[in-house]
Design a protein around this motif. Structure first.
Motif, mmCIF file in Angstrom:
data_model
loop_
_atom_site.group_PDB
_atom_site.id
_atom_site.type_symbol
_atom_site.label_atom_id
_atom_site.label_comp_id
_atom_site.label_asym_id
_atom_site.label_seq_id
_atom_site.Cartn_x
_atom_site.Cartn_y
_atom_site.Cartn_z
ATOM 1 N N ASP A 69 -9.048 -34.038 -14.430
ATOM 2 C CA ASP A 69 -10.247 -34.374 -13.667
ATOM 3 C C ASP A 69 -10.573 -35.863 -13.730
ATOM 4 O O ASP A 69 -11.405 -36.359 -12.964
ATOM 5 C CB ASP A 69 -11.441 -33.558 -14.148
ATOM 6 N N VAL A 92 -9.222 -31.693 -1.052
ATOM 7 C CA VAL A 92 -10.341 -32.571 -0.707
ATOM 8 C C VAL A 92 -11.331 -31.773 0.145
ATOM 9 O O VAL A 92 -10.971 -31.237 1.195
ATOM 10 C CB VAL A 92 -9.856 -33.818 0.052
ATOM 11 N N THR A 93 -12.551 -31.685 -0.315
ATOM 12 C CA THR A 93 -13.606 -31.006 0.437
ATOM 13 C C THR A 93 -14.395 -32.053 1.206
ATOM 14 O O THR A 93 -14.992 -32.956 0.603
ATOM 15 C CB THR A 93 -14.543 -30.229 -0.504
ATOM 16 N N LEU A 97 -13.061 -40.655 -6.622
ATOM 17 C CA LEU A 97 -14.366 -40.529 -5.985
ATOM 18 C C LEU A 97 -15.191 -41.803 -6.100
ATOM 19 O O LEU A 97 -15.983 -42.136 -5.215
ATOM 20 C CB LEU A 97 -15.138 -39.350 -6.600
ATOM 21 N N GLU A 98 -15.007 -42.534 -7.191
ATOM 22 C CA GLU A 98 -15.781 -43.756 -7.385
ATOM 23 C C GLU A 98 -15.376 -44.871 -6.419
ATOM 24 O O GLU A 98 -16.103 -45.853 -6.280
ATOM 25 C CB GLU A 98 -15.609 -44.245 -8.827
ATOM 26 N N ILE A 104 -16.721 -37.255 1.897
ATOM 27 C CA ILE A 104 -15.990 -36.543 0.854
ATOM 28 C C ILE A 104 -16.981 -35.979 -0.159
ATOM 29 O O ILE A 104 -17.718 -36.724 -0.801
ATOM 30 C CB ILE A 104 -14.976 -37.478 0.166
ATOM 31 N N LEU A 105 -16.973 -34.655 -0.292
ATOM 32 C CA LEU A 105 -17.879 -33.996 -1.230
ATOM 33 C C LEU A 105 -17.251 -33.867 -2.614
ATOM 34 O O LEU A 105 -17.923 -34.072 -3.629
ATOM 35 C CB LEU A 105 -18.268 -32.607 -0.699
ATOM 36 N N SER A 106 -15.970 -33.545 -2.674
ATOM 37 C CA SER A 106 -15.298 -33.402 -3.967
ATOM 38 C C SER A 106 -13.798 -33.527 -3.782
ATOM 39 O O SER A 106 -13.272 -33.278 -2.693
ATOM 40 C CB SER A 106 -15.627 -32.048 -4.614
ATOM 41 N N ILE A 107 -13.135 -33.939 -4.865
ATOM 42 C CA ILE A 107 -11.679 -34.005 -4.906
ATOM 43 C C ILE A 107 -11.240 -33.253 -6.159
ATOM 44 O O ILE A 107 -11.554 -33.658 -7.278
ATOM 45 C CB ILE A 107 -11.177 -35.464 -4.950
ATOM 46 N N ASP A 108 -10.538 -32.169 -5.958
ATOM 47 C CA ASP A 108 -10.104 -31.315 -7.062
ATOM 48 C C ASP A 108 -8.587 -31.352 -7.172
ATOM 49 O O ASP A 108 -7.878 -31.149 -6.176
ATOM 50 C CB ASP A 108 -10.573 -29.869 -6.848
ATOM 51 N N SER A 122 -9.828 -37.298 -10.414
ATOM 52 C CA SER A 122 -10.862 -37.055 -9.408
ATOM 53 C C SER A 122 -12.018 -38.038 -9.555
ATOM 54 O O SER A 122 -12.532 -38.572 -8.562
ATOM 55 C CB SER A 122 -11.376 -35.619 -9.526
ATOM 56 N N LYS A 123 -12.424 -38.289 -10.789
ATOM 57 C CA LYS A 123 -13.547 -39.204 -11.010
ATOM 58 C C LYS A 123 -13.216 -40.613 -10.540
ATOM 59 O O LYS A 123 -14.026 -41.276 -9.881
ATOM 60 C CB LYS A 123 -13.913 -39.210 -12.495
#
Length: 328
Positions: free
Chosen positions: A198, A154-155, A205-206, A217-221, A201-202
């Motif tokens: 992925d 998690v970024t 994030l939603e 939270i910028l991104s979840i990879d 992740s989508k």
């Protein structure tokens, strides 16, 4: 000799008084502030000593802010923050870093963050340089019963406006783990998750997991997805074992009831035999009573014995040769 000792004693007193004067009247610190463009009087430095505020911390903070072009910081505000238990140096470092990075951070907000127990300078650095948080392995089960173990990175970036009262990293990790479990659990097959990780992740994030936290939270990879146990098969096996144990228990119950019934019937048979024996035992008594009362004579008794002997003889004659016991 005495005059020599008196001279050295006076010299020692003068030296002590000189150092005490330099301690309470920091002339060198005042001169350093003066040449750095910070206007502060010697009286204020002396009063800082009296208020138990280290003048060097305040003066250095003012010099750093002045050199960075931040002229809105006042000496009284720095002293008040120090007396409140704050970290003056960390606050000034954070303000300078925020000004260089064009981050809107006021002195009041910085001191509030610092007094809340957070490292305001580290928060500004995290806002400029996002931080990567590795989640622990998260186990979830797809609808086909296959367990998947996922790890995510998690970024996050610190949200300056939400640092006071916002939730920390633990809350973010818990929410991300919950989102991963929900995403995998709603998948029809584990193969779809392995083919397209992925999608997790989508979905996560939603959901807006950073609401109410001190981070954005910028991104979840998804870093890794491993296949675990076949939970569906394990549950079916456990259910089959439970059904088998229940059936065995019911069969044992029925067997125990049959054994109990058999024992009860045997007891009833023994009771019936006892009643027959008891009735047979009453026949001689009845005959003896008949003899005493004159209801039965000797001739009648002999006739009865002859009839019994005759009956036994006829039974023996009527039996077939095969029914007779073999004599060796």
């Amino acid at each position: 000799m005495m005059e020599g000792l008196g001279f050295f004693g006076l010299l020692a007193v003068i030296i002590v008084l000189f150092f005490l004067f330099l301690y309470y009247v920091p002339v060198l610190l005042w001169f350093s502030a003066l040449v750095s463009g910070v206007r502060i009087s010697l009286i204020q430095l002396v009063l800082m000593r009296v208020r138990k505020v280290p003048p060097s911390v305040i003066v250095r903070a003012l010099i750093e802010a002045n050199k960075a072009g931040i002229n809105s910081i006042k000496r009284d505000e720095l002293e008040a923050h120090y007396l409140a238990g704050g970290h003056v140096t960390s606050v000034v470092h954070a303000l300078v870093s925020a000004a260089k990075a064009n981050i809107d951070l006021t002195f009041q907000m910085a001191t509030a963050i610092d007094l809340a127990g957070r490292d305001v300078f580290e928060a500004v650095q995290m806002s400029v340089n996002p931080k990567v948080i590795d989640t622990p392995p998260v186990a979830a089960v797809a609808k086909d019963g296959i367990q998947l173990i996922a790890k995510a990175r998690v970024t996050v970036r610190a949200s300056i406006k939400q640092l006071v009262g916002g939730a920390g990293e633990e809350t973010v990790l818990a929410r991300v783990g919950e989102g991963i479990v929900s995403s995998i659990g709603s998948s029809m097959s584990h193969k779809g998750v392995l083919e397209n990780p992925d999608s997790i992740s989508k979905v996560v994030l939603e959901k807006g997991l950073d609401a109410g936290t001190a981070f954005e939270i910028l991104s979840i990879d998804i870093a890794d997805v491993d296949i675990g146990k076949n939970i569906g098969a394990v549950l079916q096996i456990d259910q089959a074992d439970a059904d088998k144990n229940i059936a065995q228990a019911k069969a044992e119950e029925r067997r125990a009831m049959a054994v109990a019934l058999e024992q009860e019937m045997k007891a009833k048979a023994q009771e019936a035999r006892a009643k027959v024996i008891e009735a047979e035992a009453e026949v001689p008594l009845a005959m003896a009573d008949a003899f005493r009362k004159g209801n039965l004579g000797v001739m009648d008794y002999l006739k009865m014995k002859n009839v019994e002997a005759d009956t036994s003889m006829r039974d023996a004659i009527s039996k077939s040769p095969s029914d007779k016991p073999n004599k060796k």
